[in-house]
Motif scaffolding. Structure first.
Motif, short mmCIF file in Angstrom:
data_model
loop_
_atom_site.label_atom_id
_atom_site.label_comp_id
_atom_site.label_asym_id
_atom_site.label_seq_id
_atom_site.Cartn_x
_atom_site.Cartn_y
_atom_site.Cartn_z
N UNK A 489 0.79 -1.24 0.00
CA UNK A 489 0.00 0.00 0.00
C UNK A 489 0.83 1.29 0.00
N UNK A 490 2.02 1.26 -0.58
CA UNK A 490 2.77 2.49 -0.82
C UNK A 490 2.42 3.01 -2.21
N UNK A 491 2.15 4.31 -2.31
CA UNK A 491 1.92 4.91 -3.62
C UNK A 491 3.28 5.16 -4.28
N UNK A 492 3.43 4.66 -5.52
CA UNK A 492 4.67 4.83 -6.28
C UNK A 492 4.33 5.60 -7.55
N UNK A 493 5.07 6.67 -7.82
CA UNK A 493 4.80 7.51 -8.99
C UNK A 493 6.04 7.58 -9.89
N UNK A 494 5.80 7.90 -11.17
CA UNK A 494 6.91 8.04 -12.12
C UNK A 494 6.56 9.03 -13.21
N UNK A 495 7.57 9.60 -13.83
CA UNK A 495 7.36 10.57 -14.90
C UNK A 495 6.97 9.91 -16.20
N UNK A 496 6.15 10.63 -16.99
CA UNK A 496 5.73 10.14 -18.30
C UNK A 496 6.65 10.66 -19.40
N UNK A 497 7.28 11.81 -19.15
CA UNK A 497 8.14 12.46 -20.14
C UNK A 497 9.08 13.40 -19.38
N UNK A 498 9.83 14.22 -20.11
CA UNK A 498 10.80 15.13 -19.47
C UNK A 498 10.12 16.09 -18.50
N UNK A 499 8.97 16.64 -18.90
CA UNK A 499 8.27 17.60 -18.04
C UNK A 499 7.81 16.96 -16.73
N UNK A 500 7.20 15.78 -16.84
CA UNK A 500 6.69 15.14 -15.62
C UNK A 500 7.81 14.52 -14.80
N UNK A 501 8.93 14.17 -15.44
CA UNK A 501 10.10 13.74 -14.67
C UNK A 501 10.57 14.87 -13.76
N UNK A 502 10.56 16.08 -14.31
CA UNK A 502 10.93 17.26 -13.51
C UNK A 502 9.97 17.42 -12.33
N UNK A 503 8.65 17.27 -12.63
CA UNK A 503 7.63 17.46 -11.59
C UNK A 503 7.75 16.42 -10.49
N UNK A 504 8.04 15.16 -10.88
CA UNK A 504 8.16 14.08 -9.89
C UNK A 504 9.21 14.42 -8.84
N UNK A 505 10.34 14.97 -9.29
CA UNK A 505 11.44 15.28 -8.36
C UNK A 505 11.22 16.62 -7.66
N UNK A 506 10.93 17.64 -8.43
CA UNK A 506 10.84 18.99 -7.84
C UNK A 506 9.58 19.20 -7.01
N UNK A 507 8.49 18.55 -7.40
CA UNK A 507 7.21 18.82 -6.74
C UNK A 507 6.80 17.73 -5.75
N UNK A 508 7.12 16.47 -6.07
CA UNK A 508 6.56 15.37 -5.28
C UNK A 508 7.59 14.58 -4.46
N UNK A 509 8.89 14.78 -4.69
CA UNK A 509 9.91 14.04 -3.94
C UNK A 509 10.15 14.70 -2.58
N UNK A 510 9.72 14.00 -1.52
CA UNK A 510 9.91 14.51 -0.15
C UNK A 510 11.13 13.86 0.51
#
Length: 675
Positions: A489-510
């Motif tokens: 039950x851990x939520x795991x996320x990943x980027x779909x492209x360059x833009x969302x790869x940026x968002x995964x790290x900058x916005x969602x990586x705690x």
């Protein structure tokens, strides 16, 4: 079949021009012989599909049709010249059933959609020369062929938006037919001509050339009134359907038989023709494009199903016909046994009479009588009342007799004995009996083949991919990324492209999260959202499978791939002096924890996570959350084809669409794994 009128096209073109002006052209498809789908990208809106069906319709559509595996040449030429271009304008030509779409890339191209007669779709260059037509056609004054100059069809009829009373006077003055035909042939079409006649109160069979000035003036004002909403673009898109519960007799009492109305229609305007709410049901829409899409797509569904039913009827009918012939043959064998045995028995039952008759014939032959003379003698004997001759029906010149015994015609050879003749019939019965065994085996085989084909038909008809409405869903934040929920039950996320790869790290990586990346160029940045909890090996392993599968290793058809994980503080966007970090890429500092030889194999299924939704992830994760899933691996089948198979297998509650499945699949071709 309903085709778009001049009025429909006017309303559609205005809406399309407002919607697509400046839009970018994406791909073009040709799902059927006469139909082309062009996909556009509108800034702030996203994907918009427009269907062009030559001679029938043009409108946006939310009902995507199946595309052929091998695209025809026409849409490929459209892609070559128009992909990436921008729409300049969409307009109707001379209030005719012709649409002009101006599109600019390096050059300005024109796409012509002809909706009169059988129609056409034609791509022109900037000098209005034809690059390619959907259909090649030639008339005395027009040649629709590649490299020829495109000429619009001659102007036909009147334009009600620019109509002058003098022009209408001329139309009626030159007419040699009645009012309704004159209006219809002037370009207004049947429905709008009926509406004008209804409002005018004039008999539609009245001679057009004999109308008075007052009557013409009245008709002119009615035309202006009907079509005035088109000038202001103040339309009222609606679909009208005749209420099937209303009896024809009650309708005829209310409505004059002088007015012809179709059973269903789609219109941009409100017409008094359909104001009787008891007779017609009416549904209104926000745009005429939406109304046209619902109206025509319903018909397309019925056509697709009808075509498939016809195809399978022929396949099943082949075995039904064979079975019918085999059963008739079987009955024939049974009848042969019955009749042959009965004839053999009758020869013995009338043994003495037949024997006497044969003796007479043999004695006559011994005296060298001809067969003709014997036949005449026996005929005379029958007339004279000779008992033996009474059973004789006829005799030929070879000595073959036809006997009439109790109404049964029995053929015998006078040159052989009665037992030998009877044996001929008994042998015929035996032969038919032997054939029955083979016939029963053949019938059983055909019945099996028929049942197998009927089962195939039933399955195929269930799986006929009818166009399903593509509704743009409101996605949760994680659905805009790659995502899955681990078996723990851990939520795991990943980027779909360059833009969302940026968002995964900058916005969602705690700070307490874990970052994973496949050890290959072209991979998702993957983050395990720990929420401060310890992550066990199961979730790490599942996340590694996820990271490997959503990397370029999948499209390269690898079986395994190495993955590493690090802590958030090791992930940086700050390069060393003189280095450059591309968008979507990051620098990893410090030790990497490698997970070697991760298998590329994932499952796709429907899970209940904040509501039912489709999820793609490691097999163990899907197993933990649902029984309704399909396993895939890198393969050789296109995403769209695999997506259709997956949709048929998991969409038991009809809660997802084909687009939903395509969205969650890895980039590259796939194959389904049989478990």
């Amino acid at each position: 079949m309903k085709t778009m009128s001049n009025v429909d096209i006017n309303a559609i073109c205005y809406e399309l021009n407002e919607l697509l002006n400046g839009a970018r052209v994406d791909k073009s498809f040709q799902p059927t012989k006469d139909t082309v789908i062009m996909r556009f990208h509108v800034k702030g809106t996203g994907r918009i599909d427009v269907v062009f069906q030559a001679g029938v319709r043009i409108h946006t559509t939310q009902y995507p049709l199946d595309n052929p595996k091998m695209p025809p040449s026409f849409p490929m030429v459209l892609r070559k010249h128009l992909k990436g271009a921008n729409v300049i304008s969409i307009k109707q030509h001379n209030f005719d059933r012709v649409v002009e779409i101006k599109i600019k890339k390096e050059k300005v191209y024109t796409l012509i959609i002809e909706l009169f007669s059988k129609g056409n779709i034609i791509l022109l260059d900037e000098e209005d020369n034809i690059i390619i037509p959907l259909k090649r056609k030639q008339w005395s004054d027009r040649d629709i062929s590649s490299k020829k100059e495109y000429k619009f069809p001659p102007k036909r009829g009147i334009n009600p938006l620019e109509l002058k009373k003098e022009e209408l006077n001329e139309v009626f003055k030159e007419s040699s037919t009645d009012l309704i035909r004159t209006l219809a042939r002037s370009g207004l079409g049947g429905v709008y001509s009926e509406e004008i006649v209804l409002r005018s109160g004039i008999d539609k069979k009245a001679s057009a050339s004999k109308l008075s000035d007052d009557e013409i003036k009245n008709i002119y004002n009615i035309i202006l009134d009907i079509f005035d909403p088109l000038k202001d673009h103040n339309i009222s898109p609606n679909i009208v359907l005749k209420d099937q519960n209303i009896s024809e007799s009650s309708i005829s009492e209310k409505i004059s038989s002088n007015i012809n109305k179709p059973k269903e229609d789609v219109l941009p305007l409100e017409l008094k023709l359909y104001e009787d709410n008891n007779e017609y049901k009416k549904e209104h829409f926000g745009t005429f494009n939406e109304a046209a899409d619902e109206f025509f797509s319903k018909r397309v569904k019925n056509e697709i199903k009808g075509v498939q039913e016809s195809i399978w009827a022929k396949k099943v009918g082949k075995y039904e016909k064979r079975l019918k012939i085999q059963n008739e043959t079987l009955e024939g064998f049974k009848k042969t046994i019955e009749i042959s045995k009965e004839k053999g028995d009758l020869l013995y039952a009338y043994y003495s009479q037949i024997e006497n008759l044969l003796n007479v014939i043999q004695n006559a032959r011994a005296k060298e009588y001809s067969w003709k003379e014997i036949a005449k003698t026996l005929k005379d004997a029958k007339k004279s009342g000779m008992d033996e001759a009474q059973i004789l029906e006829s005799m030929d010149k070879l000595g073959n007799l036809i006997l009439d015994i109790n109404g049964k015609m029995i053929s015998i050879d006078s040159k052989i004995t009665i037992p030998e003749n009877a044996e001929v019939y008994y042998e015929k019965a035996k032969k038919a009996k032997r054939k029955i065994e083979g016939a029963l085996i053949a019938i059983k085989n055909t019945e099996k083949q028929l049942k197998k084909m009927e089962d195939k038909r039933d399955i195929a008809m269930e799986n006929v991919m009818l166009p399903q409405k593509r509704v743009k869903k409101k996605l949760n934040w994680y659905e805009k990324l790659r995502w899955f929920v681990s078996s723990d039950n851990f939520l795991v996320i990943g980027g779909r492209d360059a833009n969302t790869n940026e968002a995964v790290v900058k916005k969602y990586l705690d700070n307490n999260d874990i970052y994973l990346h496949s050890d290959i160029h072209g991979a998702s940045s993957v983050v395990i959202k720990t929420e401060g909890n310890d992550v066990n090996d199961n979730t790490l392993k599942e996340s590694a499978i996820f990271a490997a599968s959503f990397s370029s290793a999948w499209s390269k058809n690898y079986g395994t791939q190495d993955v590493y994980w690090v802590n958030p503080e090791q992930v940086s966007k700050t390069p060393e002096s003189g280095e450059f970090v591309a968008k979507g890429s990051f620098i990893i500092r410090g030790n990497r924890n490698h997970i070697r030889g991760v298998n590329l194999k994932i499952a796709v299924g429907i899970v209940d996570y904040e509501g039912k939704r489709i999820m793609a992830g490691p097999i163990d994760a899907l197993k933990a959350h649902t029984d309704n899933y399909v396993v895939i691996k890198p393969g050789y089948t296109k995403k769209e084809a695999i997506a259709k198979k997956i949709l048929h297998k998991i969409n038991k509650e009809d809660i997802i669409s084909l687009d939903d499945v395509v969205r969650v699949l890895p980039s590259g071709k796939c194959d389904i794994v049989d478990l």
